[in-house]
Design a protein around this motif. Structure first.
Motif, short mmCIF file in Angstrom:
data_model
loop_
_atom_site.label_atom_id
_atom_site.label_comp_id
_atom_site.label_asym_id
_atom_site.label_seq_id
_atom_site.Cartn_x
_atom_site.Cartn_y
_atom_site.Cartn_z
N ASP A 8 -71.26 27.26 -23.09
CA ASP A 8 -70.04 28.06 -23.28
C ASP A 8 -69.15 28.04 -22.06
OD1 ASP A 8 -71.10 28.73 -25.75
OD2 ASP A 8 -72.03 30.59 -25.01
N ARG B 170 -71.59 39.20 -21.39
CA ARG B 170 -72.93 39.78 -21.41
C ARG B 170 -73.83 39.03 -20.44
NH1 ARG B 170 -71.60 39.09 -26.83
NH2 ARG B 170 -73.03 37.29 -26.96
N ALA C 32 -75.94 31.21 -22.75
CA ALA C 32 -74.66 30.53 -22.54
C ALA C 32 -74.81 29.02 -22.51
CB ALA C 32 -74.02 31.01 -21.24
N ASN D 219 -71.40 34.64 -17.63
CA ASN D 219 -71.35 34.17 -19.01
C ASN D 219 -69.98 34.49 -19.61
OD1 ASN D 219 -74.02 33.25 -19.05
ND2 ASN D 219 -74.80 35.28 -19.64
N SER E 221 -69.15 35.26 -22.46
CA SER E 221 -69.21 36.36 -23.42
C SER E 221 -69.08 37.71 -22.75
CB SER E 221 -70.54 36.30 -24.18
OG SER E 221 -71.63 36.55 -23.30
N GLN F 194 -60.54 29.83 -17.40
CA GLN F 194 -61.98 29.67 -17.30
C GLN F 194 -62.25 28.39 -16.51
OE1 GLN F 194 -64.36 30.46 -20.89
NE2 GLN F 194 -65.54 28.60 -20.45
N THR G 256 -64.09 37.48 -16.74
CA THR G 256 -63.91 37.40 -18.19
C THR G 256 -62.68 38.17 -18.67
OG1 THR G 256 -65.41 39.29 -18.47
CG2 THR G 256 -66.37 37.08 -18.62
N THR H 147 -78.99 31.32 -19.02
CA THR H 147 -77.89 32.25 -18.81
C THR H 147 -77.31 32.10 -17.41
OG1 THR H 147 -77.29 34.60 -18.71
CG2 THR H 147 -79.55 34.03 -18.11
N ASP I 83 -77.40 36.40 -22.11
CA ASP I 83 -76.80 35.68 -23.22
C ASP I 83 -77.13 34.20 -23.05
OD1 ASP I 83 -75.32 35.06 -25.45
OD2 ASP I 83 -73.43 34.91 -24.35
#
Length: 671
Positions: free
Chosen positions: A218, A186, A191, A182, A184, A229, A224, A177, A189
């Motif tokens: 990811d 979270r 990742a 991450n 997401s 990204q 986020t 992670t 997670d």
């Protein structure tokens, strides 16, 4: 010296001169001070113990890769003193820089056969999985006389494991992670994920291996809530199959096939007058590679080997915005290579080697079905090369290695490159062993098809790099002077001075960019008239106790464009490496790896355009739960060193702290 039969792949030993039996040498960032007799082949094209080779060779062992949980060739190289891993701008990968020369001047090989430039004009070392790898060999400085064009800055040779008889193998998996980065959103997670497996089966004569590796990430996203990204989402798959035939101790033959697949997605904001547009880019990469070959030896010390490779590389990119797709770009790079080498019987302390290489490559690229290669459907080139090497043993302590290569290129005509290396075991006592190495090599590199014709379209990042068909070959003279010392195989020290004089060095000409109507900058490759890279590399390793080992390395690099008087871009002056291996019990060991890199020039036209220096620390642990089950985990970049994504001149690490856990299970025979 007597070469054992296993060292030369022959049926009997070859005695050339009497040399001490102790074999020591640098083994990358982690030197196993008590086992420095690894056989290496890159410097001389014949297996030699690492200390006895006249060409300075550094090795990253299989044990070091397992100890630090390396997932790719890039991970395996990041702790080697003097190696700089550069992010490939606009792509999810890294290239390698050696002694002030960039990734396009460094030749990457797998079992002595070249790997196609996967991104831009360099090899992305993060694409190469380690499931089958035995160790990695690094030779710095010009080795064109030994390995041909593209080896001007050095060679990285990935050596795969021999297939073992019987039934054995392993399965491994890990996940981790990036915390609050991450994608997401979270903090807890998975990742980033990885799974790999390998199985060997067969008899003493016939053997088969299958291996697979899958790596998923990811990406990384510090914000986020925004669309962009900074680190892409990437899935990488590699599948390998290898068959070997060992008809007798005198010979062996093999057939190896592999497929690599990479799918990546990038997200970014495109700035247009009065608005920002969300865009998404996807890239599908595939590399199909088949190699085959064999070697045979005779009782008189003669031997012959032939190896061949065919590789098909495909890269398809597509951009999306507002529900529409555009810029459908498809590139194809095909490469074929055959090498033949004959080792002649030793005569009067001479070990003579002759060989040849045939290389062919073709490149095509289209955008929306229309060729982008200077109005042609495709381009190609070929090279026919011959080389000769004489290994001369002068008494029991001195070895002189002389080499010469003739190259006839279909586009640039003929060229001859030479090399000379001297190794002197200057000090041999019961406690101390000292070795002096001198090296000179002529570098010569023909610009590849991508540099001359390819279009690197990073318009979403505000720039495009165009190939330049008028490029001239690069050339260099490389000088190396090194001294190594060992004390009772408990402490090891090495210092190496290097000086490279470069001519027609190929770089992106950042001072002559043109601005398109949409605001995108267009750059072209250009030859720098003259340049110098020089410096010093040091490595030290100490076994403090049976359970504690320390290792460190420092590299100083000075570069200069002799035309402008400025330093070359993306070349830090100072690099440092430090490591600790601590076996806390029979079942647990802990390791630490620290890396330091000073600031580096980013733009050759502006002295104040520099990327800041940085330091990262990784900590890992390994637990042998049972003789076959190993649990491991760690934290990379413990102190969360990361770039400022709002500063285009900041090239510090993209990813911050990363925590992970994993397990490996081994079955069957030796592992």
């Amino acid at each position: 010296m007597c070469f054992p039969a296993t060292a030369l792949g022959l049926s009997t030993a070859i005695c050339l001169a009497t040399l001490p039996s102790v074999a020591l040498g640098s083994t990358g960032e982690q030197a196993a001070v008590t086992g420095l007799d690894t056989l290496v082949v890159t410097g001389t094209r014949t297996p030699r113990p690492v200390l006895d080779t006249p060409v300075r060779t550094e090795v990253v062992s299989r044990e070091e890769m397992a100890r630090t949980h390396a997932r790719s060739l890039g991970d395996a190289l990041e702790n080697v003193p003097g190696i700089q891993l550069r992010e490939i701008h606009g792509k999810p990968g890294e290239s390698v820089s050696l002694q002030g020369l960039g990734g396009n001047q460094v030749l990457v090989l797998v079992d002595g056969l070249p790997v196609s430039a996967s991104t831009g004009s360099t090899v992305d070392v993060t694409q190469l999985a380690l499931t089958e790898v035995e160790h990695v060999e690094i030779v710095k400085g010009a080795t064109s006389a030994q390995h041909g064009s593209a080896a001007m800055g050095g060679v990285i040779n990935v050596i795969t494991r021999d297939v073992q008889p019987g039934l054995s193998g392993m399965v491994q998996g890990d996940l981790g992670t990036y915390g609050d980065q991450n994608p997401s959103g979270r903090s807890v997670d998975a990742a980033r994920r990885r799974g790999s497996a390998r199985m060997d089966a067969g008899t003493d004569a016939l053997r088969l291996r299958v291996a697979a590796d899958r790596r998923e990430t990811d990406g990384v996203d510090p914000d986020t809530s925004s669309w962009g990204q900074p680190a892409d989402a990437v899935d990488r798959d590699q599948i390998d199959a290898r068959a070997e035939w060992h008809p007798s101790p005198a010979g062996r033959f093999y057939l190896h096939g592999s497929r690599f697949q990479e799918d990546s997605e990038s997200r970014y904001l495109r700035q247009l007058p009065g608005q920002q547009i969300r865009q998404r880019g996807v890239e599908d990469v595939r590399r199909d590679r088949v190699t085959a070959g064999g070697r045979w030896g005779w009782d008189n010390g003669a031997g012959i080997q032939i190896n061949g490779m065919t590789e098909r590389f495909r890269s398809d990119t597509l951009k999306h915005a507002g529900g529409t797709s555009f810029d459908d770009r498809r590139a194809k790079l095909d490469q074929d290579h055959v090498t033949l080498q004959a080792d002649l019987p030793p005569v009067d302390n001479h070990f003579l080697q002759v060989g040849g290489d045939l290389r062919r490559e073709t490149l095509s690229q289209t955008k929306d079905g229309i060729s982008e290669l200077e109005g042609t459907g495709g381009v190609s080139r070929g090279s026919d090369e011959l080389y000769v090497q004489d290994d001369i043993f002068l008494g029991s302590t001195v070895e002189l290695l002389l080499g010469l290569r003739f190259q006839d290129d279909s586009d640039f005509g003929s060229h001859t490159a030479g090399k000379a290396n001297l190794r002197w075991h200057a000090l041999r006592t019961a406690d101390w062993h000292g070795t002096l190495r001198l090296g000179w090599g002529q570098g010569y590199r023909v610009p590849d098809l991508k540099e001359r014709h390819y279009r690197f379209d990073h318009s979403q990042l505000g720039y495009v790099v165009l190939g330049n068909p008028d490029l001239e070959p690069e050339a260099s003279d490389s000088y190396q002077l090194g001294w190594s010392m060992d004390w009772r195989q408990q402490a090891w020290f090495e210092v190496n001075l290097f000086h490279n004089r470069l001519r027609n060095l190929i770089q992106v000409d950042s001072g002559n960019a043109t601005i398109r109507g949409d605001g995108v900058q267009e750059f072209r490759y250009a030859n720098v008239d003259r340049a110098i890279t020089q410096g010093v590399e040091t490595v030290a390793n100490v076994r403090v106790s049976p359970t504690l080992e320390l290792n460190t390395g420092y590299t100083f690099t000075d570069t200069e464009d002799r035309e402008s008087g400025r330093e070359l871009t993306r070349q830090p002056r100072h690099q440092g490496r430090f490591g600790i291996n601590w076996q806390t019990s029979d079942r647990i060991d802990v390791n630490l790896r620290a890396r330091y890199q000073s600031s580096e020039q980013v733009d050759s036209e502006h002295d104040d355009s520099r990327s800041p220096g940085w330091t990262t620390v990784d900590v890992g642990m390994n637990l042998r739960a049972t003789p076959r089950l190993h649990l491991f985990g760690g934290v990379d970049n413990v102190f969360d060193t990361q770039r400022d994504f709002g500063d285009p001149d900041d090239f510090r690490p993209v990813t911050g702290a990363f925590a992970y856990l994993g397990a490996r299970y081994e079955f069957g025979g030796a592992h």
